[in-house]
Design a protein around this motif. Structure first.
Motif, PDB file in Angstrom:
ATOM      1  N   ILE A  36      34.535 -17.349 -27.904  1.00 20.23           N
ATOM      2  CA  ILE A  36      35.372 -17.386 -26.717  1.00 20.23           C
ATOM      3  C   ILE A  36      34.761 -18.250 -25.621  1.00 20.23           C
ATOM      4  N   GLU A  37      33.432 -18.335 -25.550  1.00 17.90           N
ATOM      5  CA  GLU A  37      32.809 -19.222 -24.562  1.00 17.90           C
ATOM      6  C   GLU A  37      33.196 -20.679 -24.820  1.00 17.90           C
ATOM      7  N   GLU A  38      33.297 -21.053 -26.104  1.00 16.86           N
ATOM      8  CA  GLU A  38      33.696 -22.422 -26.425  1.00 16.86           C
ATOM      9  C   GLU A  38      35.158 -22.666 -26.072  1.00 16.86           C
ATOM     10  N   VAL A  39      36.016 -21.682 -26.343  1.00 18.69           N
ATOM     11  CA  VAL A  39      37.428 -21.823 -25.976  1.00 18.69           C
ATOM     12  C   VAL A  39      37.553 -22.099 -24.482  1.00 18.69           C
ATOM     13  N   PHE A  40      36.899 -21.273 -23.667  1.00 22.53           N
ATOM     14  CA  PHE A  40      37.036 -21.416 -22.219  1.00 22.53           C
ATOM     15  C   PHE A  40      36.441 -22.738 -21.734  1.00 22.53           C
ATOM     16  N   TRP A  41      35.314 -23.123 -22.289  1.00 26.05           N
ATOM     17  CA  TRP A  41      34.678 -24.386 -21.888  1.00 26.05           C
ATOM     18  C   TRP A  41      35.617 -25.552 -22.140  1.00 26.05           C
ATOM     19  N   VAL A 108      24.009 -13.107 -13.464  1.00 26.46           N
ATOM     20  CA  VAL A 108      25.330 -13.149 -14.084  1.00 26.46           C
ATOM     21  C   VAL A 108      25.534 -14.549 -14.653  1.00 26.46           C
ATOM     22  N   PRO A 109      26.174 -14.680 -15.816  1.00 26.97           N
ATOM     23  CA  PRO A 109      26.369 -16.024 -16.378  1.00 26.97           C
ATOM     24  C   PRO A 109      27.159 -16.951 -15.461  1.00 26.97           C
ATOM     25  N   GLU A 110      28.281 -16.457 -14.936  1.00 25.55           N
ATOM     26  CA  GLU A 110      29.089 -17.216 -13.979  1.00 25.55           C
ATOM     27  C   GLU A 110      29.635 -16.223 -12.962  1.00 25.55           C
ATOM     28  N   TYR A 111      29.533 -16.551 -11.700  1.00 29.08           N
ATOM     29  CA  TYR A 111      29.924 -15.604 -10.661  1.00 29.08           C
ATOM     30  C   TYR A 111      31.403 -15.238 -10.756  1.00 29.08           C
ATOM     31  N   ALA A 112      32.248 -16.202 -11.124  1.00 30.87           N
ATOM     32  CA  ALA A 112      33.691 -15.979 -11.096  1.00 30.87           C
ATOM     33  C   ALA A 112      34.252 -15.391 -12.377  1.00 30.87           C
ATOM     34  N   MET A 113      33.432 -15.152 -13.381  1.00 40.83           N
ATOM     35  CA  MET A 113      33.967 -14.667 -14.665  1.00 40.83           C
ATOM     36  C   MET A 113      34.607 -13.291 -14.486  1.00 40.83           C
ATOM     37  N   ILE A 141      22.847 -16.556 -20.354  1.00 41.13           N
ATOM     38  CA  ILE A 141      22.319 -15.253 -20.768  1.00 41.13           C
ATOM     39  C   ILE A 141      21.111 -15.446 -21.676  1.00 41.13           C
ATOM     40  N   GLU A 142      21.305 -16.172 -22.755  1.00 35.16           N
ATOM     41  CA  GLU A 142      20.262 -16.366 -23.758  1.00 35.16           C
ATOM     42  C   GLU A 142      19.684 -17.775 -23.749  1.00 35.16           C
ATOM     43  N   GLU A 143      20.468 -18.735 -23.293  1.00 38.46           N
ATOM     44  CA  GLU A 143      20.047 -20.129 -23.332  1.00 38.46           C
ATOM     45  C   GLU A 143      19.946 -20.696 -21.917  1.00 38.46           C
ATOM     46  N   PRO A 144      18.974 -21.570 -21.672  1.00 31.83           N
ATOM     47  CA  PRO A 144      18.841 -22.155 -20.336  1.00 31.83           C
ATOM     48  C   PRO A 144      19.870 -23.246 -20.084  1.00 31.83           C
ATOM     49  N   ASN A 145      19.966 -23.623 -18.802  1.00 27.42           N
ATOM     50  CA  ASN A 145      20.729 -24.803 -18.376  1.00 27.42           C
ATOM     51  C   ASN A 145      22.227 -24.673 -18.658  1.00 27.42           C
ATOM     52  N   ARG A 146      22.778 -23.486 -18.469  1.00 27.00           N
ATOM     53  CA  ARG A 146      24.213 -23.286 -18.601  1.00 27.00           C
ATOM     54  C   ARG A 146      24.926 -23.804 -17.346  1.00 27.00           C
ATOM     55  N   ALA A 147      26.059 -24.482 -17.552  1.00 30.43           N
ATOM     56  CA  ALA A 147      26.877 -24.972 -16.441  1.00 30.43           C
ATOM     57  C   ALA A 147      28.157 -24.152 -16.352  1.00 30.43           C
ATOM     58  N   ASP A 148      28.701 -24.018 -15.135  1.00 28.34           N
ATOM     59  CA  ASP A 148      29.969 -23.318 -14.953  1.00 28.34           C
ATOM     60  C   ASP A 148      31.102 -24.087 -15.613  1.00 28.34           C
ATOM     61  N   ARG A 149      32.107 -23.331 -16.042  1.00 24.28           N
ATOM     62  CA  ARG A 149      33.269 -23.949 -16.684  1.00 24.28           C
ATOM     63  C   ARG A 149      34.188 -24.627 -15.681  1.00 24.28           C
ATOM     64  N   VAL A 158      27.898 -14.486   0.757  1.00 23.35           N
ATOM     65  CA  VAL A 158      27.162 -13.977  -0.389  1.00 23.35           C
ATOM     66  C   VAL A 158      26.216 -15.060  -0.879  1.00 23.35           C
ATOM     67  N   GLU A 159      25.006 -14.666  -1.256  1.00 20.84           N
ATOM     68  CA  GLU A 159      24.003 -15.616  -1.739  1.00 20.84           C
ATOM     69  C   GLU A 159      24.145 -15.792  -3.247  1.00 20.84           C
ATOM     70  N   ILE A 160      24.477 -17.013  -3.676  1.00 22.33           N
ATOM     71  CA  ILE A 160      24.640 -17.323  -5.102  1.00 22.33           C
ATOM     72  C   ILE A 160      23.816 -18.577  -5.389  1.00 22.33           C
ATOM     73  N   LEU A 161      22.814 -18.458  -6.235  1.00 21.45           N
ATOM     74  CA  LEU A 161      21.951 -19.579  -6.551  1.00 21.45           C
ATOM     75  C   LEU A 161      21.787 -19.708  -8.065  1.00 21.45           C
ATOM     76  N   PRO A 162      21.621 -20.916  -8.573  1.00 19.72           N
ATOM     77  CA  PRO A 162      21.352 -21.080 -10.004  1.00 19.72           C
ATOM     78  C   PRO A 162      19.921 -20.650 -10.325  1.00 19.72           C
ATOM     79  N   ILE A 163      19.740 -20.157 -11.546  1.00 19.82           N
ATOM     80  CA  ILE A 163      18.376 -19.858 -11.975  1.00 19.82           C
ATOM     81  C   ILE A 163      17.654 -21.178 -12.278  1.00 19.82           C
ATOM     82  N   PRO A 164      16.332 -21.181 -12.288  1.00 23.82           N
ATOM     83  CA  PRO A 164      15.593 -22.436 -12.490  1.00 23.82           C
ATOM     84  C   PRO A 164      15.888 -23.073 -13.849  1.00 23.82           C
ATOM     85  N   PRO A 165      15.847 -24.389 -13.928  1.00 19.03           N
ATOM     86  CA  PRO A 165      16.021 -25.068 -15.218  1.00 19.03           C
ATOM     87  C   PRO A 165      15.007 -24.548 -16.240  1.00 19.03           C
TER      88      PRO A 165
END
Length: 329
Positions: A36-41, A108-113, A141-149, A158-165
């Motif tokens: 489903i992540e691939e579908v949404f992407w 959270v993987p994506e704030y708006a999910m 969640i499991e892999e680094p460098n995820r981008a929002d869809r 609200v404070e929303i920041l990306p996790i480090p690369p």
């Protein structure tokens, strides 16, 4: 015969569409099963599909903000899920109950999910912890460098920041670099029995049942969307798809009740089915607007409160109007 390609997940309720035993009127449907992540992407980034399963939250945001590719939804809901069981904390964070999340760092993987939108509404309305009371970190969640869809603007304090690369949420949770995480999947560190990673709601089935008995809402995660240009050119396909999906779901529920030989590889499948019917009734996975609008409306209210949309929609603005009523004799 009009050729239409749909992308979606792997479900019992879509099996009859995939194997062709249910055919939408006037359509030759090719159902592409994907994670489903691939579908949404591919849907939200590139608009690749004629018809697709879509995050309900992202569909609302796209309609409100006028961003992304233009699709119209059908009141079909292939994914519904209570979310209490998908919040995990590091036991060294001092979090023992939901109220303890105030001041903590939530991943959270994506704030708006959709899953996160439901949980933020739960924390604010049931436990008095609004989104702004937490600090948010987004990433894989499991892999680094995820981008929002989709590129989302949040109109809230609200404070929303990306996790480090190079980092992942599971790694940061295990290391205590974030205090908690939520998402649509059970993280690997919990499945593998990490001693410091526990559920925020350890008895989550009871909590979810109590929440349902109070709200009478099953949280909807996904809907089904049609490319607007295709819908406007061939408006009849919305009802054709709606009827076919409903029939496929009906057949899945009928198959589920055939317990002479268990249809699923769960030893205690029958008591789970009987409990589900006792709580939700015989039609426990209904399609269509009437049975599902309370859930849609609640999610929409949460989205507005959280600064993801700026207004509430009517059913006709979110869904193809022709699918909201049917003829009677």
């Amino acid at each position: 015969m009009l050729q239409v390609t749909m992308a979606g997940g792997f479900y019992d309720r879509t099996r009859s569409l995939i194997d062709g035993s249910v055919r939408p009127e006037g359509l030759s449907l090719t159902y592409v099963e994907l994670p489903i992540e691939e579908v949404f992407w591919r849907l939200l980034r590139y608009g690749e599909f004629d018809v697709a399963e879509c995050s309900l939250a992202y569909h609302m945001i796209a309609r409100a903000r006028g961003i992304g590719h233009d699709y119209v939804a059908i009141p079909l809901f292939p994914s519904r899920c209570f979310r209490h069981g998908f919040v995990f904390v590091n036991r060294n964070s001092g979090i023992r109950k939901p109220e303890d999340l105030a001041g903590k760092i939530m991943g959270v993987p994506e704030y708006a999910m959709t899953a996160a939108l439901w949980l933020r509404g739960l924390f604010e309305h049931d436990y008095g912890v609004p989104p702004g009371a937490m600090r948010w970190r987004v990433g894989g969640i499991e892999e680094p460098n995820r981008a929002d869809r989709m590129e989302i603007t949040v109109d809230a304090d609200v404070e929303i920041l990306p996790i480090p690369p190079g980092k992942s949420l599971v790694g940061m949770l295990a290391a205590g670099e974030i205090d908690a995480m939520m998402g649509p999947r059970v993280p690997s560190v919990f499945r593998q029995g990490h001693p410091d990673i526990v559920r925020l709601f350890p008895n989550y089935p009871a909590d979810e049942r109590a929440w349902y008995e109070r709200t009478r809402v099953v949280p909807i995660m996904h809907t089904v969307v049609i490319r607007r240009a295709l819908y406007e050119r061939e408006p009849w396909i919305a009802m054709s798809l709606f009827k076919a999906f409903r029939e496929s779901s009906r057949r899945a529920l009928a198959h589920m009740r055939d317990v002479n030989a268990l249809p699923y590889s769960l030893p205690w499948y029958l008591p789970a089915l009987e409990e589900t019917i006792a709580v939700f009734g015989e039609d426990f996975w209904p399609e269509g607007l009437d049975a599902n609008w309370p859930s849609v409306a609640m999610l929409m209210q949460y989205a507005k409160e959280q600064g993801l949309i700026d207004r509430l929609f009517t059913p006709e603005e979110l869904f193809a109007p022709s699918t909201l009523t049917e003829f009677k004799i």
